[in-house]
Design a protein around this motif. Sequence first.
Motif, short mmCIF file in Angstrom:
data_model
loop_
_atom_site.label_atom_id
_atom_site.label_comp_id
_atom_site.label_asym_id
_atom_site.label_seq_id
_atom_site.Cartn_x
_atom_site.Cartn_y
_atom_site.Cartn_z
N HIS A 51 71.21 -52.26 44.05
CA HIS A 51 70.80 -53.64 44.24
C HIS A 51 69.47 -53.87 44.23
N VAL A 52 68.69 -52.84 43.81
CA VAL A 52 67.37 -52.82 43.80
C VAL A 52 66.79 -52.61 42.33
N PRO A 53 66.67 -53.54 41.57
CA PRO A 53 66.56 -53.06 40.24
C PRO A 53 65.35 -52.34 39.70
N GLU A 54 64.64 -52.38 40.73
CA GLU A 54 62.89 -51.64 40.74
C GLU A 54 63.50 -50.06 40.48
N HIS A 55 64.55 -49.71 40.90
CA HIS A 55 64.84 -48.16 40.86
C HIS A 55 65.03 -47.68 39.27
N THR A 56 65.75 -48.64 38.76
CA THR A 56 65.79 -48.30 37.19
C THR A 56 64.70 -48.77 36.35
N GLU A 57 63.87 -49.69 36.91
CA GLU A 57 62.50 -49.96 36.06
C GLU A 57 61.98 -48.65 36.24
N LEU A 58 61.53 -48.04 37.38
CA LEU A 58 60.83 -46.94 37.56
C LEU A 58 61.13 -45.86 36.89
N HIS A 59 62.42 -45.57 36.77
CA HIS A 59 63.27 -44.52 36.14
C HIS A 59 62.68 -44.65 34.72
N TYR A 60 62.64 -45.46 33.91
CA TYR A 60 62.40 -45.67 32.59
C TYR A 60 60.82 -45.14 32.61
N LEU A 61 59.94 -45.65 33.49
CA LEU A 61 58.38 -45.37 33.51
C LEU A 61 58.16 -43.82 33.62
N LEU A 62 59.13 -43.37 34.72
CA LEU A 62 58.92 -41.86 34.72
C LEU A 62 59.47 -41.03 33.73
N GLU A 63 60.26 -41.44 33.21
CA GLU A 63 60.79 -40.57 31.94
C GLU A 63 59.78 -40.38 30.98
N CYS A 64 58.82 -41.39 30.90
CA CYS A 64 57.44 -41.14 30.09
C CYS A 64 56.69 -40.40 30.58
N ALA A 65 56.76 -39.69 31.65
CA ALA A 65 56.13 -38.67 32.32
C ALA A 65 56.70 -37.37 32.60
N THR A 66 57.70 -37.24 31.95
CA THR A 66 58.84 -36.01 32.33
C THR A 66 58.99 -35.30 30.95
N GLY A 67 59.17 -33.92 31.15
CA GLY A 67 59.26 -33.26 29.97
C GLY A 67 60.83 -33.16 29.78
N PHE A 68 61.22 -32.92 28.45
CA PHE A 68 62.74 -32.55 28.08
C PHE A 68 63.06 -31.29 28.63
N GLY A 69 62.37 -30.34 28.41
CA GLY A 69 62.46 -29.19 28.95
C GLY A 69 62.57 -28.77 30.41
N GLU A 70 61.82 -29.65 31.30
CA GLU A 70 61.68 -29.79 32.71
C GLU A 70 63.25 -30.36 33.16
N ALA A 71 63.49 -31.38 32.56
CA ALA A 71 65.06 -31.80 33.14
C ALA A 71 66.17 -31.04 32.36
N GLN A 72 66.04 -30.09 31.57
CA GLN A 72 66.85 -29.30 30.86
C GLN A 72 67.15 -27.96 32.02
N ARG A 73 66.00 -27.68 32.60
CA ARG A 73 65.95 -26.53 33.50
C ARG A 73 66.51 -26.71 34.87
N MET A 74 67.09 -27.86 35.09
CA MET A 74 67.69 -28.20 36.53
C MET A 74 68.99 -27.46 36.68
N ILE A 75 68.97 -26.63 37.77
CA ILE A 75 70.23 -25.91 38.05
C ILE A 75 71.38 -26.79 37.80
N GLN A 76 71.38 -27.67 38.68
CA GLN A 76 72.50 -28.73 38.73
C GLN A 76 73.10 -29.29 37.31
N PHE A 77 72.21 -29.63 36.36
CA PHE A 77 72.29 -30.01 35.04
C PHE A 77 73.02 -28.80 34.27
N LYS A 78 72.54 -27.77 34.37
CA LYS A 78 73.15 -26.59 33.70
C LYS A 78 74.76 -26.48 34.21
#
Length: 325
Positions: A82-109
Amino acid sequence: MPRRLTGFTPSGDLHLGNHIGAIAPIISGQAAADTVVFISDLHALTLEHDPAQVRRRTLEFATVLLAAGADPDACLFLVQSHVPEHTELHYLLECATGFGEAQRMIQFKEKSRRQQHVRLSLLTYPVLMAADILLYDTAEVPVGEDQRQHVELARDVAQRFNARYGQTFTLPQAVHPPVAARLMDLAAPDTKMSKSAASPAGTLRLLDEPDVLRRKVMRAVTDAGTDVTYDPGHRPGVSNLLTILASCTGGSPEQLAARFTRYSELKEAVADAVVTTLAPVRERYLELDPDHVRLVLRTGAERARDLAGPKVRQVKEAIGLLPPV
Ligand code: TYM
């Protein structure tokens, strides 16, 4: 006042682990701290899901959280989508997050291993969590142990963003309950109590009827031998029961162990404690009017957007976007 925030994903049914890990801690602090409680419905889309069930559970989760004591006058209470700013900020933060960093998350694995078709959103799940947290300048995130790594990622991303684009975000940290940051399944005490357990026998659901709760506790798996001792490594079943008792009644699992000589006595005490904790939540849940809950959510989203809008504008400017005139 430092802000505290936590979220709940409407997949499966809320259980005692959710209650002890996050619901009780966020609610008990809501009068003293600036508090945000939300249903992370977008996170439920990261795995195969039934659209009608996600919608139904979103309202159910909101109702259970209100029944458990979330006070919409004392805290910000909302649904993530209901608060579209969550998804808006999500994209902006993707531009500051590494692919490897996300891939290392235990829950993702763990979760990706169980899927045939892995959604890209499962990989970026913790970045959306980081957006949830950083959007409101959150200082403390009460969560169970399983979410600790995600909150650490949010902190790393915030730190990197601040260093590269100037001071923008508060650095968050996870806070865990003193006992039961990882409550285990009653029927399989080597795995955590989970919304997606294959069998409901080991999961104490917040909306289970009292006699169902009692039956599940009385049938809980215990360990070889008869001694009541707290030793999670060697006696996971009994230790989990002691942990549940400690988190419902206070005290430490070690101290409580000394009060019992037989498993059956311990189980009776745990069943009483669980019913005393959860029966009032179920009763209030049944009394709440869905239209009232919808109205609470609408007001919550409006109030949240007043905070989130200016934050996203600040982030966009810092990262290099031209503001519209
Ligand atoms: P979720 O919905 O899986 O779980 C909600 C909360 O319950 C805790 N928890 C447990 N605590 C103790 N013992 C257990 N067995 C147990 N199982 C679950 C979880 O750690 C969590 O605190 N991604 C999150 C929701 C979320 C969120 C956020 C949380 C989205 N954005 C931002 C904090 C901040 C999730 O799916 O939690």
